[in-house]
Design a protein around this motif. Structure first.
Motif, PDB file in Angstrom:
ATOM      1  N   ALA A  37      28.416  10.798  37.722  1.00 36.17           N
ATOM      2  CA  ALA A  37      28.239  12.141  36.974  1.00 36.17           C
ATOM      3  C   ALA A  37      26.956  12.529  36.663  1.00 36.17           C
ATOM      4  O   ALA A  37      26.686  13.738  36.679  1.00 36.17           O
ATOM      5  CB  ALA A  37      29.100  11.937  35.439  1.00 36.17           C
ATOM      6  N   TYR A  38      25.987  11.830  36.255  1.00 36.82           N
ATOM      7  CA  TYR A  38      24.548  11.983  35.897  1.00 36.82           C
ATOM      8  C   TYR A  38      24.037  12.522  37.186  1.00 36.82           C
ATOM      9  O   TYR A  38      23.331  13.581  37.332  1.00 36.82           O
ATOM     10  CB  TYR A  38      24.000  11.050  35.394  1.00 36.82           C
ATOM     11  N   VAL A  39      24.300  11.733  38.332  1.00 40.54           N
ATOM     12  CA  VAL A  39      23.664  12.188  39.531  1.00 40.54           C
ATOM     13  C   VAL A  39      23.888  13.407  39.995  1.00 40.54           C
ATOM     14  O   VAL A  39      23.268  14.116  40.425  1.00 40.54           O
ATOM     15  CB  VAL A  39      23.830  10.851  40.697  1.00 40.54           C
ATOM     16  N   ALA A  40      25.316  13.464  39.899  1.00 36.88           N
ATOM     17  CA  ALA A  40      26.073  14.956  40.539  1.00 36.88           C
ATOM     18  C   ALA A  40      25.584  16.062  39.581  1.00 36.88           C
ATOM     19  O   ALA A  40      25.049  17.151  40.297  1.00 36.88           O
ATOM     20  CB  ALA A  40      27.597  14.824  40.524  1.00 36.88           C
ATOM     21  N   LEU A  41      25.677  16.058  38.377  1.00 35.03           N
ATOM     22  CA  LEU A  41      25.176  17.199  37.521  1.00 35.03           C
ATOM     23  C   LEU A  41      23.828  17.676  37.538  1.00 35.03           C
ATOM     24  O   LEU A  41      23.457  18.670  37.545  1.00 35.03           O
ATOM     25  CB  LEU A  41      25.871  17.160  36.148  1.00 35.03           C
ATOM     26  N   SER A  42      23.082  16.584  37.692  1.00 36.14           N
ATOM     27  CA  SER A  42      21.419  16.622  37.565  1.00 36.14           C
ATOM     28  C   SER A  42      21.061  17.351  39.011  1.00 36.14           C
ATOM     29  O   SER A  42      19.745  17.504  39.020  1.00 36.14           O
ATOM     30  CB  SER A  42      20.754  15.310  37.314  1.00 36.14           C
ATOM     31  N   ARG A  43      21.662  17.392  39.995  1.00 39.68           N
ATOM     32  CA  ARG A  43      21.205  17.933  41.206  1.00 39.68           C
ATOM     33  C   ARG A  43      21.128  19.569  40.830  1.00 39.68           C
ATOM     34  O   ARG A  43      20.303  20.132  41.551  1.00 39.68           O
ATOM     35  CB  ARG A  43      22.416  17.918  42.398  1.00 39.68           C
ATOM     36  N   ALA A  44      21.759  20.256  39.873  1.00 36.91           N
ATOM     37  CA  ALA A  44      21.629  21.659  39.856  1.00 36.91           C
ATOM     38  C   ALA A  44      20.523  22.153  39.110  1.00 36.91           C
ATOM     39  O   ALA A  44      19.962  21.245  38.421  1.00 36.91           O
ATOM     40  CB  ALA A  44      23.019  22.047  38.895  1.00 36.91           C
ATOM     41  N   THR A  45      19.930  23.086  39.729  1.00 38.39           N
ATOM     42  CA  THR A  45      18.726  23.537  38.857  1.00 38.39           C
ATOM     43  C   THR A  45      18.963  24.458  37.698  1.00 38.39           C
ATOM     44  O   THR A  45      18.022  24.607  37.124  1.00 38.39           O
ATOM     45  CB  THR A  45      17.820  24.372  40.016  1.00 38.39           C
TER      46      THR A  45
END
Ligand SMILES: Nc1ncnc2c1ncn2[C@@H]1O[C@H](COP(=O)(O)OP(=O)(O)OP(=O)(O)O)[C@@H](O)[C@H]1O
Ligand SMILES: [Mg+2]
Length: 788
Positions: free
Chosen positions: A732-740
């Motif tokens: 979840a962290y990897v996925a959401l932290s892609r967003a700027t």
């Protein structure tokens, strides 16, 4: 008597006649060294995760009684272990089952085969030593290419393929490097004795902790040059010995005053760049910027660069998502390769997974080691390596070993390779004296365990304690500029969410309508979901598909084996595109068009048509390709004769020429740019420069959906994440932290229970934090202590 014996033990003849005994003596030596070091390390290390980022989140979570990761952990651990035990590295996060990420028994059996469990590795015997080196031919650069010339260099069989095709690509050949020569083991320079202190007195970030709003001025003043300062040890109230980076000797190369101009930074230029009115930038355009975006390293990044390149320390640098680890690593590789430009095989560039390795142009750690899956004993591995001249040479020649995404390296592998290095190099120092440069974030994706075993993080290895001089954290998050969002992601990272953050994440479930019609990229945990989503979108486009087949080459001639090496490459073997398909750029082209840029295919075009339209547009004083598709082009011309002429020319050209996708990209500043996208190259390269496998492909992928595994490392402006099927810690962290930004992020099925941080990782970072406390920061000046 004792010293005579010791002397004898280490004498050359002793080594010759009693090699096992010598080896054991060495191991004993290192063990003693390790134990001493290990003890010293009780007090070790660095941190960067100030209680500003840790504690409030924890307390808040406890206050609102949210399910903590500990309460849900056993079930999830069991679940994820079942999966992980049966996966290879590529599939680790990509189940084949659409419903659940669980595998059928046959799947499990297939995946359990030894050569897939650890993903790609090189069996040196598969490599043909006598690979014929082809000479340079026809260096004509293509004037209208969107690719830099160096990216269109061809190697090996690529040349043959390229010659056979009708491609107008320049026929360039990589200068082949010869086989490395075996040399005596080289120890690390005695001028640079290994420092065994642990530190983490990192500068708190001026943007985040000093003044929450970035300064308005054009440039941000960084610390003034302090020149060479004596290394200074300080004792904290907990009795911890720490050394401040600020007091580290700085080399002249990086000690210069670091001035980061907003203009220079990718993250800050966007709003200042006017809409690109010229639309086309070809190689012949004087204004055309080539190569990767110009990024000026921050002060903390520069210091790490200096510690690695000039001071030759063994380092692990970490930091949350978006703190510029990859940017820094690329600079480190560049600087080290430049430093060792006459012997580039001194620098071994590796990564834990094939995908990460492909992204940095290196090989997997397994491939570098030449020890297969490295499941056997150290003795066995050593004898295996010794039988292979290339592997042996690599171990002997390597001075610096870089490992990217080290969070996915298993502790046992680390320890085995460390011992292998000592034995092979006949050097009792940790890792046989090889300088280590490790990077990654343990809160992101974890190691894939061997079947039946629990994965151990590399920080749990003995090597971690003995071989690393410093653990350093990057603190400034570049990817997101919104402080609130950075804070929310930090809580997510730790698996402890405050009520406020939960509410905000839940709010992000709203639909976002983008005025320009470009859809957000959906991130999924499984490959199956990705394929289904992309396939569905493509089906809805009623246009003819055009397939771009990758041109693969390299010294590995066995196709199956080469395919396996390249299967982790971001660029697919076959790229199927249609007009109107939404695509994502997977290479940096220039300041504006970067890895992650979204665009739409507006046509497929050959060189002649391109040039013709460009000329017409110039004559008519309009922007070329200002239409939605290429179909309208000829009909838009005022003159019938001209139209006819053009149609004929286009027909002729298209029948003989290669067509490339013409893509209209959306820029971060809201503007657009349309370019012809040509082939780029991805290499899997051994330290000696030998390109084992190379893929030449259009640097685009379908942008409707990508897997979380492939998204790791990406920066995306528009993201949609469904957390419903997330099954692994860190996902979840990897996925959401892609967003700027929050503005460009939509989250479906958000639940605090999906937010899982591995308790060991939390503990690891917590320990680091609690050992040294928080460095006190005063304005722009970093203080070295006292620490809390
Ligand atoms: N010194 C810098 N100046 C400006 N922008 C930077 C700098 N360093 C990194 N960036 C930008 O910040 C973003 C994130 O950088 P990068 O991908 O290196 O982070 P990371 O720490 O590797 O993240 P992840 O853990 O998600 O892989 C990128 O868009 C990058 O261009
Ligand atoms: Mg990265």
């Amino acid at each position: 008597m004792f010293s005579c014996l010791s002397l004898l033990k280490y004498s050359r003849s002793f080594r010759c006649y009693f090699p096992r005994m010598f080896q054991r003596a060495q191991q004993k030596n290192t063990l003693a060294y390790s134990q001493a070091k290990g003890n010293a390390n009780v007090n070790r290390d660095i941190h960067n995760y100030s209680s500003d980022t840790f504690q409030p989140a924890v307390q808040a979570s406890e206050a609102v009684n949210l399910p903590s990761p500990q309460t849900t952990a056993p079930l999830k651990r069991e679940f994820s272990n079942t999966i992980l035990q049966n996966l290879d590295e590529n599939d680790a996060f990509e189940s084949s089952d659409p419903a659940l990420p669980i595998f059928s028994p046959t799947d499990v059996q297939e995946r359990n085969t030894p050569d897939t469990l650890h993903g790609v590795y090189i069996d040196e015997n598969d490599i043909d030593d006598d690979f014929a080196v082809e000479s340079e031919i026809n260096q004509r650069a293509i004037p209208w290419s969107s690719s830099p010339v160096e990216h269109t260099r061809l190697t090996g069989s690529m040349i043959a393929n390229a010659n056979r095709s009708t491609s107008t690509l320049p026929r360039l050949v990589e200068e082949a490097s010869g086989s490395p020569t075996t040399q005596r083991p080289l120890a690390r320079s005695q001028k640079n004795p290994i420092k065994r202190s642990r530190t983490l007195p990192w500068a708190l970030d001026p943007f985040r902790y000093g003044d929450p709003t970035p300064p308005k001025e054009e440039s941000i003043k960084m610390e003034p040059e302090k020149g060479y300062a004596k290394s200074e040890f300080q004792k904290s109230s907990t009795g911890v010995r720490s050394i401040s980076l600020d007091s580290m000797p700085k080399s002249s190369t990086v000690a210069r005053n670091g001035r980061i101009t907003k203009k220079a930074s990718v993250s800050t230029t966007a709003s200042k760049i006017p809409v690109d009115s010229s639309l086309f930038r070809t190689a012949s355009d004087p204004n055309r910027k080539r190569s990767v975006p110009s990024i000026f390293l921050s002060d903390e990044q520069k210091r790490i660069l200096d510690m690695v390149v000039e001071q030759q320390h063994s380092i692990f640098f970490t930091g949350s998502a978006g703190t510029g680890k990859s940017v820094l690593l690329r600079k480190i590789i560049e600087a080290l390769k430049n430093k060792h430009r006459k012997q580039t095989d001194r620098v071994a560039v590796t990564a834990s997974t094939g995908l990460a390795a492909c992204n940095i142009g290196g090989v997997t750690l397994h491939s570098f080691a030449g020890a297969g899956l490295a499941r056997e004993s150290v003795d066995f591995l050593v004898s295996k390596i010794k039988k292979n001249k290339k592997s042996m040479t690599r171990w002997l020649r390597t001075k610096v070993l870089i490992i990217d995404e080290v969070s996915m390296v298993d502790a046992d592998l680390m320890d085995k390779l460390e011992e292998v290095a000592r034995v092979i190099r006949k050097d009792a120092r940790p890792f046989g004296g090889i300088q280590l440069v490790l990077t990654g974030d343990f809160f992101q994706l974890p190691p894939v365990p061997d079947s039946g075993k629990e994965a151990k993080f590399s920080f749990e290895s003995n090597t971690w304690k003995t071989a690393l001089d410093y653990t350093i954290g990057l603190t400034h998050v570049f990817r997101q500029k919104d402080e609130e969002f950075v804070g929310m992601l930090n809580e997510l990272r730790l698996g402890r969410l405050s009520e406020n953050s939960v509410r905000k994440f839940r709010y992000l479930s709203r639909e976002i309508n983008y005025a320009d019609g470009l859809l957000p990229t959906e991130l999924f945990p499984t490959r199956h979901e990705v394929e289904r989503s992309n396939g569905m979108r493509m089906q809805q486009i009623h246009q003819d598909p055009l397939t771009f087949t990758a041109i693969d080459s390299g010294t590995v001639r066995d196709k199956e084996f080469r395919d396996k090496l390249l299967q982790n490459c971001m660029a697919p073997a076959n790229l199927v595109l249609k007009i109107n398909a939404q695509v994502m750029l997977i290479k940096n082209i220039d300041d504006q068009l970067v890895n992650g840029s979204l665009g739409k295919v507006i046509g497929f075009i050959d060189e002649e048509t391109y040039q013709m339209e460009k000329k017409d547009a110039e004559m008519q004083g309009r922007n070329p390709f200002e239409y939605d598709t290429l179909d309208v082009l000829p009909y838009d011309l005022p003159d019938v004769k001209q139209k006819k002429h053009k149609l004929l020319a286009m027909k002729k050209a298209s029948s003989i020429s290669t067509k490339w996708p013409l893509v209209r990209f959306k820029l971060a500043n809201g503007g657009e740019r349309t370019i012809v996208v040509q082939r780029e190259t991805w290499n899997i390269e051994l330290p000696n420069g030998e390109i084992q496998a190379s893929r030449s492909q259009i640097p685009l992928i379908l942008a409707y959906a990508i897997s979380i595994h492939k998204a790791q490392g990406q920066t995306l402006d528009r993201v949609k994440v469904d957390l419903g099927r997330v099954f692994e810690k860190g996902q979840a962290y990897v996925a959401l932290s892609r967003a700027t930004s929050q503005k460009g992020l939509q989250i479906l099925n958000f639940s605090p229970s999906k937010v899982m941080a591995h308790p060991k990782v939390v503990q690891f970072y917590k320990q680091l934090d609690s050992v040294n406390g928080i460095p006190i920061r005063n304005e722009n000046k970093v203080k070295t202590g006292p620490f809390k």
